[in-house]
Write a protein that holds these residues in place. Structure first.
Motif, PDB file in Angstrom:
ATOM      1  N   GLN A 101      13.108 -37.819 -15.175  1.00 25.56           N
ATOM      2  CA  GLN A 101      12.441 -36.543 -15.486  1.00 25.56           C
ATOM      3  C   GLN A 101      12.162 -35.703 -14.238  1.00 25.56           C
ATOM      4  O   GLN A 101      12.394 -34.499 -14.231  1.00 25.56           O
ATOM      5  CB  GLN A 101      11.115 -36.793 -16.226  1.00 25.56           C
ATOM      6  N   GLU A 102      11.684 -36.340 -13.154  1.00 23.53           N
ATOM      7  CA  GLU A 102      11.323 -35.558 -11.956  1.00 23.53           C
ATOM      8  C   GLU A 102      12.547 -34.911 -11.315  1.00 23.53           C
ATOM      9  O   GLU A 102      12.426 -34.010 -10.497  1.00 23.53           O
ATOM     10  CB  GLU A 102      10.541 -36.416 -10.955  1.00 23.53           C
ATOM     11  N   LYS A 103      13.751 -35.365 -11.704  1.00 27.98           N
ATOM     12  CA  LYS A 103      14.995 -34.766 -11.200  1.00 27.98           C
ATOM     13  C   LYS A 103      15.670 -33.955 -12.309  1.00 27.98           C
ATOM     14  O   LYS A 103      16.905 -33.905 -12.391  1.00 27.98           O
ATOM     15  CB  LYS A 103      15.959 -35.864 -10.743  1.00 27.98           C
ATOM     16  N   SER A 104      14.880 -33.393 -13.212  1.00 32.44           N
ATOM     17  CA  SER A 104      15.446 -32.672 -14.346  1.00 32.44           C
ATOM     18  C   SER A 104      16.400 -33.571 -15.146  1.00 32.44           C
ATOM     19  O   SER A 104      17.416 -33.131 -15.672  1.00 32.44           O
ATOM     20  CB  SER A 104      16.167 -31.401 -13.868  1.00 32.44           C
ATOM     21  N   PHE A 105      16.080 -34.849 -15.178  1.00 30.27           N
ATOM     22  CA  PHE A 105      16.853 -35.872 -15.893  1.00 30.27           C
ATOM     23  C   PHE A 105      18.246 -36.104 -15.293  1.00 30.27           C
ATOM     24  O   PHE A 105      19.146 -36.572 -15.972  1.00 30.27           O
ATOM     25  CB  PHE A 105      16.915 -35.590 -17.400  1.00 30.27           C
ATOM     26  N   ALA A 106      18.399 -35.772 -13.999  1.00 26.47           N
ATOM     27  CA  ALA A 106      19.569 -36.251 -13.239  1.00 26.47           C
ATOM     28  C   ALA A 106      19.035 -37.335 -12.304  1.00 26.47           C
ATOM     29  O   ALA A 106      17.919 -37.835 -12.508  1.00 26.47           O
ATOM     30  CB  ALA A 106      20.199 -35.104 -12.463  1.00 26.47           C
ATOM     31  N   ASN A 107      19.795 -37.724 -11.275  1.00 22.24           N
ATOM     32  CA  ASN A 107      19.251 -38.622 -10.249  1.00 22.24           C
ATOM     33  C   ASN A 107      19.895 -38.291  -8.916  1.00 22.24           C
ATOM     34  O   ASN A 107      20.779 -37.442  -8.839  1.00 22.24           O
ATOM     35  CB  ASN A 107      19.433 -40.094 -10.642  1.00 22.24           C
ATOM     36  N   ASP A 108      19.439 -38.935  -7.849  1.00 19.54           N
ATOM     37  CA  ASP A 108      19.923 -38.505  -6.535  1.00 19.54           C
ATOM     38  C   ASP A 108      21.129 -39.288  -6.027  1.00 19.54           C
ATOM     39  O   ASP A 108      21.527 -39.143  -4.884  1.00 19.54           O
ATOM     40  CB  ASP A 108      18.781 -38.491  -5.513  1.00 19.54           C
ATOM     41  N   ARG A 109      21.746 -40.104  -6.862  1.00 18.57           N
ATOM     42  CA  ARG A 109      22.969 -40.785  -6.414  1.00 18.57           C
ATOM     43  C   ARG A 109      24.178 -39.857  -6.618  1.00 18.57           C
ATOM     44  O   ARG A 109      24.245 -39.158  -7.637  1.00 18.57           O
ATOM     45  CB  ARG A 109      23.193 -42.063  -7.236  1.00 18.57           C
ATOM     46  N   VAL A 299      31.007 -25.974 -16.492  1.00 22.21           N
ATOM     47  CA  VAL A 299      30.135 -25.161 -15.638  1.00 22.21           C
ATOM     48  C   VAL A 299      28.707 -25.645 -15.888  1.00 22.21           C
ATOM     49  O   VAL A 299      28.193 -25.493 -16.999  1.00 22.21           O
ATOM     50  CB  VAL A 299      30.242 -23.652 -15.982  1.00 22.21           C
ATOM     51  N   PRO A 300      28.063 -26.267 -14.901  1.00 20.35           N
ATOM     52  CA  PRO A 300      26.723 -26.799 -15.176  1.00 20.35           C
ATOM     53  C   PRO A 300      25.670 -25.697 -15.148  1.00 20.35           C
ATOM     54  O   PRO A 300      25.856 -24.679 -14.483  1.00 20.35           O
ATOM     55  CB  PRO A 300      26.494 -27.794 -14.030  1.00 20.35           C
ATOM     56  N   SER A 301      24.586 -25.920 -15.856  1.00 22.34           N
ATOM     57  CA  SER A 301      23.456 -24.999 -15.798  1.00 22.34           C
ATOM     58  C   SER A 301      22.884 -25.045 -14.389  1.00 22.34           C
ATOM     59  O   SER A 301      22.905 -26.082 -13.740  1.00 22.34           O
ATOM     60  CB  SER A 301      22.383 -25.442 -16.787  1.00 22.34           C
ATOM     61  N   LEU A 302      22.374 -23.929 -13.904  1.00 23.21           N
ATOM     62  CA  LEU A 302      21.729 -23.963 -12.590  1.00 23.21           C
ATOM     63  C   LEU A 302      20.211 -24.038 -12.712  1.00 23.21           C
ATOM     64  O   LEU A 302      19.503 -24.023 -11.706  1.00 23.21           O
ATOM     65  CB  LEU A 302      22.138 -22.739 -11.755  1.00 23.21           C
ATOM     66  N   ARG A 303      19.722 -24.132 -13.937  1.00 24.07           N
ATOM     67  CA  ARG A 303      18.269 -24.304 -14.080  1.00 24.07           C
ATOM     68  C   ARG A 303      17.869 -25.642 -13.460  1.00 24.07           C
ATOM     69  O   ARG A 303      18.531 -26.658 -13.682  1.00 24.07           O
ATOM     70  CB  ARG A 303      17.868 -24.233 -15.552  1.00 24.07           C
ATOM     71  N   ASN A 304      16.806 -25.629 -12.670  1.00 23.42           N
ATOM     72  CA  ASN A 304      16.313 -26.811 -11.943  1.00 23.42           C
ATOM     73  C   ASN A 304      17.298 -27.329 -10.905  1.00 23.42           C
ATOM     74  O   ASN A 304      17.209 -28.490 -10.488  1.00 23.42           O
ATOM     75  CB  ASN A 304      15.969 -27.953 -12.912  1.00 23.42           C
ATOM     76  N   VAL A 305      18.217 -26.489 -10.456  1.00 26.07           N
ATOM     77  CA  VAL A 305      19.261 -26.965  -9.541  1.00 26.07           C
ATOM     78  C   VAL A 305      18.660 -27.459  -8.212  1.00 26.07           C
ATOM     79  O   VAL A 305      19.217 -28.337  -7.552  1.00 26.07           O
ATOM     80  CB  VAL A 305      20.332 -25.863  -9.328  1.00 26.07           C
ATOM     81  N   LEU A 361      14.631 -20.890 -10.260  1.00 27.84           N
ATOM     82  CA  LEU A 361      15.022 -21.525 -11.537  1.00 27.84           C
ATOM     83  C   LEU A 361      14.370 -22.891 -11.730  1.00 27.84           C
ATOM     84  O   LEU A 361      14.641 -23.585 -12.697  1.00 27.84           O
ATOM     85  CB  LEU A 361      16.551 -21.650 -11.603  1.00 27.84           C
ATOM     86  N   THR A 362      13.513 -23.277 -10.782  1.00 27.47           N
ATOM     87  CA  THR A 362      12.823 -24.569 -10.904  1.00 27.47           C
ATOM     88  C   THR A 362      11.669 -24.455 -11.898  1.00 27.47           C
ATOM     89  O   THR A 362      10.834 -23.570 -11.781  1.00 27.47           O
ATOM     90  CB  THR A 362      12.287 -25.019  -9.527  1.00 27.47           C
ATOM     91  N   ASP A 363      11.672 -25.334 -12.866  1.00 26.74           N
ATOM     92  CA  ASP A 363      10.669 -25.303 -13.943  1.00 26.74           C
ATOM     93  C   ASP A 363       9.756 -26.522 -13.793  1.00 26.74           C
ATOM     94  O   ASP A 363      10.051 -27.610 -14.286  1.00 26.74           O
ATOM     95  CB  ASP A 363      11.414 -25.332 -15.290  1.00 26.74           C
ATOM     96  N   THR A 364       8.651 -26.328 -13.087  1.00 30.21           N
ATOM     97  CA  THR A 364       7.761 -27.480 -12.834  1.00 30.21           C
ATOM     98  C   THR A 364       7.082 -27.949 -14.121  1.00 30.21           C
ATOM     99  O   THR A 364       6.763 -29.127 -14.259  1.00 30.21           O
ATOM    100  CB  THR A 364       6.693 -27.144 -11.769  1.00 30.21           C
ATOM    101  N   ALA A 365       6.873 -27.024 -15.074  1.00 36.38           N
ATOM    102  CA  ALA A 365       6.272 -27.427 -16.350  1.00 36.38           C
ATOM    103  C   ALA A 365       7.189 -28.425 -17.070  1.00 36.38           C
ATOM    104  O   ALA A 365       6.738 -29.395 -17.679  1.00 36.38           O
ATOM    105  CB  ALA A 365       6.023 -26.209 -17.231  1.00 36.38           C
ATOM    106  N   PHE A 366       8.492 -28.209 -16.961  1.00 32.67           N
ATOM    107  CA  PHE A 366       9.487 -29.081 -17.606  1.00 32.67           C
ATOM    108  C   PHE A 366       9.443 -30.486 -17.007  1.00 32.67           C
ATOM    109  O   PHE A 366       9.352 -31.477 -17.727  1.00 32.67           O
ATOM    110  CB  PHE A 366      10.873 -28.451 -17.411  1.00 32.67           C
ATOM    111  N   VAL A 367       9.476 -30.572 -15.678  1.00 35.67           N
ATOM    112  CA  VAL A 367       9.528 -31.908 -15.064  1.00 35.67           C
ATOM    113  C   VAL A 367       8.192 -32.640 -15.138  1.00 35.67           C
ATOM    114  O   VAL A 367       8.134 -33.851 -14.917  1.00 35.67           O
ATOM    115  CB  VAL A 367      10.054 -31.881 -13.603  1.00 35.67           C
TER     116      VAL A 367
END
Ligand code: HEC
Ligand code: HEC
Length: 376
Positions: A101-109, A299-305, A361-367
């Protein structure tokens, strides 16, 4: 004959005894109910309430499958399953192990190990605004829906299709899942807990992961406050205006409002390929079997990029700076590079401004939304 009948009766008798002796009530909630049978009656109340999306005016209605309408309890069950390693064979891996969640449901790998039927060469995608994607999930669009992804990622893990059988068994004997499944789908017996319903619930949950409250939304759509000078310049650089033709980054040809993706598959010039068969990863082409789709990716979304580094389908760029350097270079040559990938001048100031815009585009409420987090 007689002898074997005696043995059969003996076994039946034992079975009957053990069924009668079972009490399906371990006292710690959530622990395995190892003594339970996989066909018990479930008593919880079934009272489905439609899930209400809390959408701002600048977002359209989400896409919901006709056979999987969202209910409050369906979403809640999906959330439990999403965070629960019970879905993997050895109970070590949950969807949330890779989708954080803190990575907009991605991860850092950069790329993920090829477990759960996923190719090991791909970067985990952010799970965001999935309910607005009309065409094809995964980097190559090979999945039709999040429901299908939930089904397949679990099923593909074992060759002999034993996984889902095991998962179903574990869910049927679990202390709390039978009640959660009944509340979500109205089933009456634990034997009705199926892979199909589990996938549907997960699909419901991930469709609720809507991000529409970034600083960009508040400033540009809700008219709360103003962009900084740098953000304003970044906005002008990102979006195409009618009178801008040459030497413009042109990002919004492909990443546009309100999702910052056109949900299409394109080649943004990451790799040189002398012929269309020479891409290191064929991407969309391997699925559509159309040579012109080789090297094309979603084309990925850039929201929370800001939160989803590293970037691209193979995680090759570590920072947004590297991404911008790639685009301003005009990319690498291949016959099907999108015509909107063109060399442009990028000063340090332009770079800082574009990044200032992307961070809007970072949505802190979302994460930080507890409704999307691990259930307590
Ligand atoms: C081992 C890490 C890992 C696990 C565990 C995992 N995923 Fe993923 N997920 C990925 C990767 C990598 C991709 C991109 C794969 C590709 O494009 O080939 C992805 C892509 C997705 C997408 C596509 C998003 C889009 O915009 O197209 C969805 C939806 C998704 N995963 C949901 C799930 C669900 C639900 C689970 C649990 C059942 C799960 N994932 C478990 C790594 C993982
Ligand atoms: C021709 C369409 C197109 C244009 C124009 C374009 N992009 Fe992209 N963008 C893509 C595609 C396709 C990908 C994914 C490529 C891949 O991974 O193979 C992508 C990926 C990205 C990513 C990585 C996101 C992630 O989650 O990995 C960022 C950041 C990005 N673009 C920003 C920009 C910016 C900034 C511009 C303008 C300078 C821009 N894009 C212009 C199509 C485009």
């Amino acid at each position: 004959m007689n002898h074997s009948r005696t043995i059969a009766f003996g076994i039946l008798g034992l079975l009957a005894f053990s069924l009668a002796a079972v009490s399906c009530e371990p006292d710690t909630p959530g622990t395995d109910c190892t003594d339970c049978t996989t066909d018990d009656r479930i008593t919880a109340t079934y009272d489905p309430k439609p899930y209400a999306f809390n959408l701002p005016s600048w977002f359209p209605a989400p896409i919901i499958l006709p056979d999987n309408p969202l209910t409050v309890d369906g979403v809640e069950l999906g959330r439990h399953l999403f965070y629960d390693p019970i879905l993997s064979v050895d109970s070590t891996l949950a969807c949330a192990s890779c989708h954080r969640q803190e990575k907009s449901f991605a991860n850092d790998r950069p790329v993920n190990t090829g477990v759960l039927g996923l190719p090991g060469k791909r970067n985990a995608m952010a799970l965001i605004n999935l309910a607005y994607n009309p065409r094809g999930f995964f980097w190559d669009g090979r999945a039709a829906s999040p429901e299908e992804i939930a089904f397949v990622t679990i099923e593909d893990h074992l060759e002999n299709n034993d996984t889902w059988d095991n998962v179903e068994r574990k869910l049927r004997k679990h202390k709390s899942y039978p009640q959660l499944f009944r509340k979500a789908f109205g089933i009456e017996r634990t034997s009705e807990i199926t892979r199909d319903l589990a996938s549907k619930a997960i699909g419901q949950f991930v469709r609720t992961l809507v991000s529409a409250q970034a600083r960009y939304d508040r400033v540009l759509w809700a008219r709360q406050g103003f962009p900084t000078d740098s953000e304003q310049r970044g906005i002008s650089l990102f979006f195409i205006e009618d009178d801008q033709t040459v030497e413009h980054p042109g990002c919004s040809h492909c990443h546009f409002n309100p999702f910052f993706s056109d949900h299409n598959f394109r080649n943004n010039g990451l790799d040189s390929a002398a012929t269309l068969d020479q891409f290191p990863d064929l991407g969309r082409g391997a699925i559509s079997k159309n040579q012109y789709d080789n090297g094309r990716f979603k084309v990925p979304s850039l929201r929370n990029v800001e939160l989803t580094a590293p970037y691209m389908h193979d995680g090759r760029f570590k920072t947004l700076e590297e991404v911008l350097n790639h685009y301003s270079s005009g990319g690498h040559p291949a016959a099907n590079v999108d015509p909107n990938i063109l060399k442009f001048t990028l000063t340090d100031q332009d770079k800082a401004d574009l990044i200032a815009f992307l961070k809007m585009l970072t949505d802190t409420a979302f994460v930080n939304n507890p409704a999307f987090g691990k259930p307590l």
